[in-house]
Design a protein around this motif. Structure first.
Motif, PDB file in Angstrom:
ATOM      1  N   ASP A 130      16.411  34.751   1.887  1.00 59.53           N
ATOM      2  CA  ASP A 130      17.314  34.805   3.041  1.00 59.53           C
ATOM      3  C   ASP A 130      17.030  33.723   4.087  1.00 59.53           C
ATOM      4  O   ASP A 130      17.850  33.517   4.988  1.00 59.53           O
ATOM      5  N   GLN A 131      15.883  33.101   3.993  1.00 58.59           N
ATOM      6  CA  GLN A 131      15.563  32.033   4.943  1.00 58.59           C
ATOM      7  C   GLN A 131      16.282  30.721   4.612  1.00 58.59           C
ATOM      8  O   GLN A 131      16.312  29.812   5.437  1.00 58.59           O
ATOM      9  N   PHE A 132      16.811  30.641   3.416  1.00 59.40           N
ATOM     10  CA  PHE A 132      17.477  29.421   2.966  1.00 59.40           C
ATOM     11  C   PHE A 132      18.997  29.602   2.974  1.00 59.40           C
ATOM     12  O   PHE A 132      19.505  30.696   2.690  1.00 59.40           O
ATOM     13  N   SER A 133      19.700  28.530   3.268  1.00 58.23           N
ATOM     14  CA  SER A 133      21.149  28.530   3.116  1.00 58.23           C
ATOM     15  C   SER A 133      21.609  27.118   2.797  1.00 58.23           C
ATOM     16  O   SER A 133      20.916  26.143   3.095  1.00 58.23           O
ATOM     17  N   VAL A 134      22.763  27.025   2.177  1.00 57.71           N
ATOM     18  CA  VAL A 134      23.353  25.725   1.876  1.00 57.71           C
ATOM     19  C   VAL A 134      24.779  25.709   2.370  1.00 57.71           C
ATOM     20  O   VAL A 134      25.437  26.751   2.482  1.00 57.71           O
ATOM     21  N   VAL A 169      15.015  23.946  10.119  1.00 54.57           N
ATOM     22  CA  VAL A 169      15.141  22.558   9.680  1.00 54.57           C
ATOM     23  C   VAL A 169      16.383  22.439   8.802  1.00 54.57           C
ATOM     24  O   VAL A 169      16.733  23.374   8.061  1.00 54.57           O
ATOM     25  N   ILE A 170      17.070  21.331   8.923  1.00 53.17           N
ATOM     26  CA  ILE A 170      18.238  21.039   8.093  1.00 53.17           C
ATOM     27  C   ILE A 170      18.004  19.733   7.363  1.00 53.17           C
ATOM     28  O   ILE A 170      17.738  18.698   7.987  1.00 53.17           O
ATOM     29  N   LEU A 171      18.087  19.799   6.059  1.00 57.08           N
ATOM     30  CA  LEU A 171      17.959  18.606   5.223  1.00 57.08           C
ATOM     31  C   LEU A 171      19.358  18.216   4.744  1.00 57.08           C
ATOM     32  O   LEU A 171      20.137  19.065   4.331  1.00 57.08           O
ATOM     33  N   ARG A 172      19.618  16.917   4.812  1.00 58.59           N
ATOM     34  CA  ARG A 172      20.975  16.450   4.552  1.00 58.59           C
ATOM     35  C   ARG A 172      21.049  15.599   3.297  1.00 58.59           C
ATOM     36  O   ARG A 172      20.123  14.857   2.980  1.00 58.59           O
ATOM     37  N   CYS A 173      22.182  15.689   2.648  1.00 58.43           N
ATOM     38  CA  CYS A 173      22.405  14.977   1.396  1.00 58.43           C
ATOM     39  C   CYS A 173      23.857  14.533   1.346  1.00 58.43           C
ATOM     40  O   CYS A 173      24.753  15.272   1.769  1.00 58.43           O
ATOM     41  N   VAL A 174      24.078  13.330   0.855  1.00 52.85           N
ATOM     42  CA  VAL A 174      25.434  12.879   0.551  1.00 52.85           C
ATOM     43  C   VAL A 174      25.494  12.655  -0.950  1.00 52.85           C
ATOM     44  O   VAL A 174      24.929  11.686  -1.466  1.00 52.85           O
ATOM     45  N   PRO A 175      26.143  13.569  -1.689  1.00 56.95           N
ATOM     46  CA  PRO A 175      26.226  13.410  -3.146  1.00 56.95           C
ATOM     47  C   PRO A 175      27.143  12.253  -3.529  1.00 56.95           C
ATOM     48  O   PRO A 175      27.844  11.692  -2.683  1.00 56.95           O
ATOM     49  N   ILE A 176      27.164  11.923  -4.786  1.00 53.76           N
ATOM     50  CA  ILE A 176      28.075  10.908  -5.297  1.00 53.76           C
ATOM     51  C   ILE A 176      29.505  11.444  -5.167  1.00 53.76           C
ATOM     52  O   ILE A 176      29.770  12.616  -5.472  1.00 53.76           O
ATOM     53  N   PHE A 222      26.095  17.679   2.033  1.00 58.74           N
ATOM     54  CA  PHE A 222      25.623  18.920   1.425  1.00 58.74           C
ATOM     55  C   PHE A 222      24.264  19.193   2.057  1.00 58.74           C
ATOM     56  O   PHE A 222      23.357  18.373   1.943  1.00 58.74           O
ATOM     57  N   THR A 223      24.139  20.307   2.769  1.00 60.21           N
ATOM     58  CA  THR A 223      22.928  20.532   3.550  1.00 60.21           C
ATOM     59  C   THR A 223      22.156  21.741   3.057  1.00 60.21           C
ATOM     60  O   THR A 223      22.731  22.709   2.534  1.00 60.21           O
ATOM     61  N   LEU A 224      20.845  21.673   3.250  1.00 60.58           N
ATOM     62  CA  LEU A 224      19.941  22.787   2.995  1.00 60.58           C
ATOM     63  C   LEU A 224      19.304  23.150   4.325  1.00 60.58           C
ATOM     64  O   LEU A 224      18.705  22.297   4.983  1.00 60.58           O
ATOM     65  N   LYS A 225      19.440  24.405   4.736  1.00 62.60           N
ATOM     66  CA  LYS A 225      18.844  24.864   5.977  1.00 62.60           C
ATOM     67  C   LYS A 225      17.751  25.877   5.669  1.00 62.60           C
ATOM     68  O   LYS A 225      17.940  26.776   4.842  1.00 62.60           O
ATOM     69  N   ILE A 226      16.623  25.684   6.338  1.00 62.79           N
ATOM     70  CA  ILE A 226      15.563  26.689   6.294  1.00 62.79           C
ATOM     71  C   ILE A 226      15.463  27.258   7.694  1.00 62.79           C
ATOM     72  O   ILE A 226      15.189  26.525   8.655  1.00 62.79           O
TER      73      ILE A 226
END
Lengths: 113, 114
Positions: free
Chosen positions: B63-67, B19-26, B75-79
């Motif tokens: 190790d299951q997480f990456s950014v 899964v990839i969670l997405r973010c757009v920071p300020i 800015f993404t978080l991948k599991i």
């Protein structure tokens, strides 16, 4: 390590009552202290902050004073409104090079009309 | 007022899937963070990111997480292989600088692992 201890909830008050939510912390050095608020279905919003001892943060009628001698940052409001119903989080940021926030468990506040 | 935006608001995924969670920071912020909040528990730090590299990570961030910051705005978080215990609300945050400046949070992505 750093830690934040918050008053257990939930807290239920009548409108116009005085509010205190206790927060104490453990940290090395001189952390920055924050209160965040989370309204239902929303993210965390900064409510107020204090970055050094004896600083008072204030916003929307809420206040908190950085007390180094008692390692506390209690949140107060003189007269609460129904719209203040939310979850309140106390948090700190260490001054030793990292920037992460360490949060308390949160206190759910419900104001009854 | 500028906001941190997160997508999707709710993600449902089968256990073992990526899964990839997405973010757009300020836009003028330089420090980026991911936190998670398991239902009924406190908000926990996962990782901080500055100058295109991880500056700190917690024990949770294995190790299951990456950014990644692939394009200067997202800015993404991948599991990689999700587990049931990854079910939580994931918050992205950004700030202008580190310690003294407040972090601005997005509304979060609720991740449900089936």
């Amino acid at each position: 390590g750093d830690s934040v201890t918050q008053m257990e909830g939930p807290v239920t008050l009548s409108e116009e009552a005085f509010l205190t939510i206790n927060c104490t912390y453990t940290a090395t050095g001189y952390p920055s202290l924050f209160w965040y608020v989370q309204y239902p279905g929303e993210g965390l919003q900064l409510l107020l902050k204090a970055t050094k001892a004896d600083d008072k943060g204030s916003n929307k009628g809420f206040e908190a004073t950085y007390r180094k001698e008692t390692t506390s940052f209690h949140l107060e409001k003189g007269s609460v409104q129904v719209s203040d119903s939310a979850v309140y989080f106390c948090a700190l940021s260490s001054n030793f090079g990292n920037e992460k926030l360490t949060f308390g468990t949160g206190t759910r506040l419900t104001i009854i009309p | 007022e500028p906001e941190v935006t997160q997508t999707p608001s709710h993600q449902v995924t089968q256990m073992g899937q990526e899964v990839i969670l997405r973010c757009v920071p300020i836009s003028n912020h330089l420090y980026f963070y991911w936190y998670r909040q398991i239902l009924g528990q406190k908000v926990e730090f996962l990782v901080s990111f500055y100058n295109n590299e991880i500056s700190e990570k917690s024990e949770i961030f294995d190790d299951q997480f990456s950014v990644e910051r692939p394009d200067g705005s997202n800015f993404t978080l991948k599991i990689r292989s999700t587990k049931l215990e990854d079910s939580a609300m994931y918050f992205c945050a950004s700030s202008v600088r580190g310690r003294d400046q407040p972090q601005h949070f997005g509304d979060g992505t609720r991740l449900s692992i089936l």
